[in-house]
Every structure is written in C-alpha cells, then in structure tokens.
Design an enzyme around this catalytic site. Sequence first.
Site, PDB file in Angstrom:
ATOM      1  N   HIS A 159     -31.911 -52.306  -8.868  1.00  0.00           N
ATOM      2  CA  HIS A 159     -32.281 -52.749 -10.215  1.00  0.00           C
ATOM      3  C   HIS A 159     -32.575 -54.239 -10.282  1.00  0.00           C
ATOM      4  O   HIS A 159     -33.084 -54.727 -11.288  1.00  0.00           O
ATOM      5  CB  HIS A 159     -31.194 -52.364 -11.234  1.00  0.00           C
ATOM      6  CG  HIS A 159     -29.952 -53.177 -11.186  1.00  0.00           C
ATOM      7  ND1 HIS A 159     -28.827 -52.794 -10.478  1.00  0.00           N
ATOM      8  CD2 HIS A 159     -29.619 -54.355 -11.780  1.00  0.00           C
ATOM      9  CE1 HIS A 159     -27.872 -53.688 -10.638  1.00  0.00           C
ATOM     10  NE2 HIS A 159     -28.323 -54.645 -11.424  1.00  0.00           N
ATOM     11  N   ASP A 189     -28.569 -47.305  -6.102  1.00  0.00           N
ATOM     12  CA  ASP A 189     -28.914 -48.649  -6.558  1.00  0.00           C
ATOM     13  C   ASP A 189     -28.911 -49.657  -5.411  1.00  0.00           C
ATOM     14  O   ASP A 189     -28.469 -50.790  -5.563  1.00  0.00           O
ATOM     15  CB  ASP A 189     -27.950 -49.101  -7.670  1.00  0.00           C
ATOM     16  CG  ASP A 189     -28.510 -50.264  -8.477  1.00  0.00           C
ATOM     17  OD1 ASP A 189     -29.730 -50.522  -8.381  1.00  0.00           O
ATOM     18  OD2 ASP A 189     -27.743 -50.927  -9.192  1.00  0.00           O
ATOM     19  N   GLY A 261     -26.288 -61.733 -12.820  1.00  0.00           N
ATOM     20  CA  GLY A 261     -26.864 -62.552 -11.758  1.00  0.00           C
ATOM     21  C   GLY A 261     -26.164 -62.353 -10.432  1.00  0.00           C
ATOM     22  O   GLY A 261     -26.719 -62.643  -9.377  1.00  0.00           O
ATOM     23  N   ASN A 262     -24.907 -61.842 -10.458  1.00  0.00           N
ATOM     24  CA  ASN A 262     -24.186 -61.520  -9.222  1.00  0.00           C
ATOM     25  C   ASN A 262     -24.660 -60.211  -8.613  1.00  0.00           C
ATOM     26  O   ASN A 262     -24.277 -59.861  -7.491  1.00  0.00           O
ATOM     27  CB  ASN A 262     -22.681 -61.423  -9.458  1.00  0.00           C
ATOM     28  CG  ASN A 262     -21.978 -62.750  -9.373  1.00  0.00           C
ATOM     29  OD1 ASN A 262     -21.422 -63.229 -10.357  1.00  0.00           O
ATOM     30  ND2 ASN A 262     -21.980 -63.357  -8.198  1.00  0.00           N
ATOM     31  N   SER A 263     -25.461 -59.451  -9.340  1.00  0.00           N
ATOM     32  CA  SER A 263     -25.878 -58.129  -8.890  1.00  0.00           C
ATOM     33  C   SER A 263     -26.558 -58.206  -7.528  1.00  0.00           C
ATOM     34  O   SER A 263     -27.464 -59.005  -7.314  1.00  0.00           O
ATOM     35  CB  SER A 263     -26.839 -57.528  -9.908  1.00  0.00           C
ATOM     36  OG  SER A 263     -26.755 -56.141  -9.928  1.00  0.00           O
ATOM     37  N   GLY A 319     -29.063 -26.103  -4.674  1.00  0.00           N
ATOM     38  CA  GLY A 319     -29.513 -25.319  -5.808  1.00  0.00           C
ATOM     39  C   GLY A 319     -28.419 -24.499  -6.448  1.00  0.00           C
ATOM     40  O   GLY A 319     -28.614 -23.305  -6.732  1.00  0.00           O
ATOM     41  N   VAL A 320     -27.254 -25.105  -6.690  1.00  0.00           N
ATOM     42  CA  VAL A 320     -26.148 -24.404  -7.332  1.00  0.00           C
ATOM     43  C   VAL A 320     -25.547 -25.283  -8.421  1.00  0.00           C
ATOM     44  O   VAL A 320     -25.690 -26.507  -8.407  1.00  0.00           O
ATOM     45  CB  VAL A 320     -25.038 -24.022  -6.322  1.00  0.00           C
ATOM     46  CG1 VAL A 320     -25.533 -23.017  -5.317  1.00  0.00           C
ATOM     47  CG2 VAL A 320     -24.495 -25.266  -5.617  1.00  0.00           C
TER      48      VAL A 320
END
Length: 407
Positions: A159, A189, A261-263, A319-320
């Site tokens: 992000h 992410d 900003g630490n992301s 698919g369950v």
Amino acid sequence: MALPLFSDNMDDHERFLPPPYMTRIAMGRRPASRLLPMLLLGMPGLGGLATGACAQDVATSSAMPPNPSLFAAPVPPVVATGPLTFAPLVRQVGPAVVNIAVSQDNRSTTSHQPLPPSVKGTPFEHRFRERMRAHGEEMLGAGSGFLIDPSGVIVTNAHVVGGADLITVSLADGTEFPAHLVGSDDLTDIAVIQIHAPHPMPFVPWGDSRLVNIGDWIMAAGNPFGLGSSVTAGIVSARGRDIGTSPFDDFLQIDAPINPGNSGGPSFNLGGQVVAVNTAIVSPTGGSVGIGFGLPSEIVAPIVEELRHNGHIDRGWLGVTLADGPGHDGVQIVGIDRNGPAMKAHLHIGDVITAVNDEPIDTSRMLIRSIAAKRPRSTVVLHIRRRHDTLSLPACVGHRPDEDMED
C-alpha cells in the site's frame, strides 16, 4: 458501541469499519490493497473455475512456506545488557533503512489533494504544504523500506507503492535513486522494489520470527510523518494477532511507537536482524498509542523470494467453505463450490479435514494457509474423517480467485 476505523488517506473519502481504529500506516495516500473482512466462513467461492492439469505425485511446498535457508543463523545481540543504549544497533542497521516517496500523476484533475489529517499539527505540515505547491497536481505519499540485498532490492508494503507513477528512494545519507516495482502481493501487503546504484548497497538479513518471544526487545525504524529516518524501541506485546485485513493475518504486536510513514519499515531484534515489517497501527488520533503490528519474517521472507523471481504470488485453492469445530481435531466442510477442486476430489459436506499431506490441521485458518502455499495444479493428499471412517483423498489444487476469501 462500535467505533469508526479510519485510514490515513490523503483524500476526503474516509473508510469506516468495525473497531478498533485500525489504519494502514503509509502516509498520505490510499492503500492499494483494500481492508478485507475477518470472517472467512459462509462466503461462497467462485464455482466452475478450471483447475487444469494436475501433477501425479504429491506436491512439495512452494516458495511460500518458511524455508530455514532464508534466515540468517541466530547471532549474539549487538546490545547485550539492559539495554542502556541502542546506539550500536542503530549504527549497524541504519544505513539499510530507506525512505520512500511516491507520486501519482494527477494533472488530469483540477482539484488538489487535501492535507492528510495525520499531518495536521505536526512539524511536517509546513513541509508537506510546500511540497504540494512545488509539485502542482501531483499526489505525494511517504513510507519506509529496507534493503535486503547489495544489488538494491528493497522490501516495503504494497500500500506504500501501489498505483505510484514514480517511486523515489532516499538513503540514510540523503542519496536519492529512482526505483521500479518488481512485484507486490495485496493479500499480505508486501511489495519488492529495486534501485540501481553504482556500488553495492548496505543491507540487513532476515531473522527468524519464530524465535521471537513475547516480552523481547524490538527496535522499529522508518520515516514517521515524512520527517526522515527515525528509530523507536519497545517490546513484543503479543504474537499471532488477527486484525481482519486478510486470511493470512498473523501479526506481531509491538509497543515500539510507529506512526504514519513508518509503513513498510523493518523491526529488528537485538542482533540486527529483521523479524517483522511494520504494517498497521491502532490509533484513535492518527498517531501512535503503543499498539502497532508487524508482519513476521516467517511469512514475509518466502513471499519476497517469490516476488523477486516471479513478480507475483500464485496461491492454491480448494473451493470449500469451512467451520472450526469445538476442539482442535480438524475443520469441517460446510460448503463445496460446484466444479471446484474439492468437488472433483469427491469431498463431501460434513467431512472433517484433519491433515494436508503430513501437516496436521487444527483450524480453518491453518487449512487456508496450507492450501494457499501449494502451487496451483499440484496434488495434495487430504486426510479426512467421514462419519466413522478415516480416508486419504488426493486433490488437485486449483488457482485461488483474486477476490475469493474461502479456501
């Protein structure tokens, strides 16, 4: 009473989700990966998805499961006592932590982006306004990252860089380089970007987050509020946190202050190894209240390797629809997608899956992760309990639909 959860977007469209005040921590831009609901059960998958040819032998795990060779051997702490100071650790790892600035060409619109709420009243407000005026119709954002290879490979959050037209990386000494996106994975992410420098870059190794204990010291580094490289210290408050962003949530909770900003910045153990990537915070104010979340290296490191080699992540799908039982003796199938891999493997509603290959399964989350780690069109052996019988059925793993949240 439910409280609003808001993001750190630059625009006016605030997002409101269930409590408690969860926000991605890239600064000044909308996350590329949307927040996903925490509930996984009862959501039908996409039927009729072709699974393609299937390998005949039981498949080995893909690059997704933790591989011990990805992690450096444990090392003695750089800071051995107290600690009275983190200065030796900062000197060792600081050069490998980078600041990331992103821009998106917005000249086709006539409105300027508003000032992010997380910036108002901070030392960065004036600087942000000046940059906005200087760049005219460009939308700016800021985040963090860290070098993992001397060739200039950088890890950050998806992000932070998603949708960017221009990515600029600033080193600790102020040197700037343009960067390009190698690959990203919205579900976890994580993104990998690359710079090209005329000389080898300083870098930091992965540490094994499975060795991190609650109460251990941890040091976070990054670019809070766009001010530039900063470090904070605290302890690991909890492990295995599920904050509802994806079915792969397994965060370390840390109380080292991290802010917008630490992301994408790293969290280090005292040996100078990266054990988590800072991703989100809980905050009623937009700033740190001592509850931050980092994605552990045991999840990030293999994803980074996959992105470096393929540029994307291919995940398996069964698919369950699943339901956890009252104990820890498997997960029950409560729904099966028509013509999906499970139906073709002759699984039935009511079957209880107890293991995948030789890996015991206790919860639906464990099964989702196990199948997602397998390559599409590989074969797995599902050990199931059907009424009073125990069966082992081979299943051809399908390709996980982009928007599907079930296994």
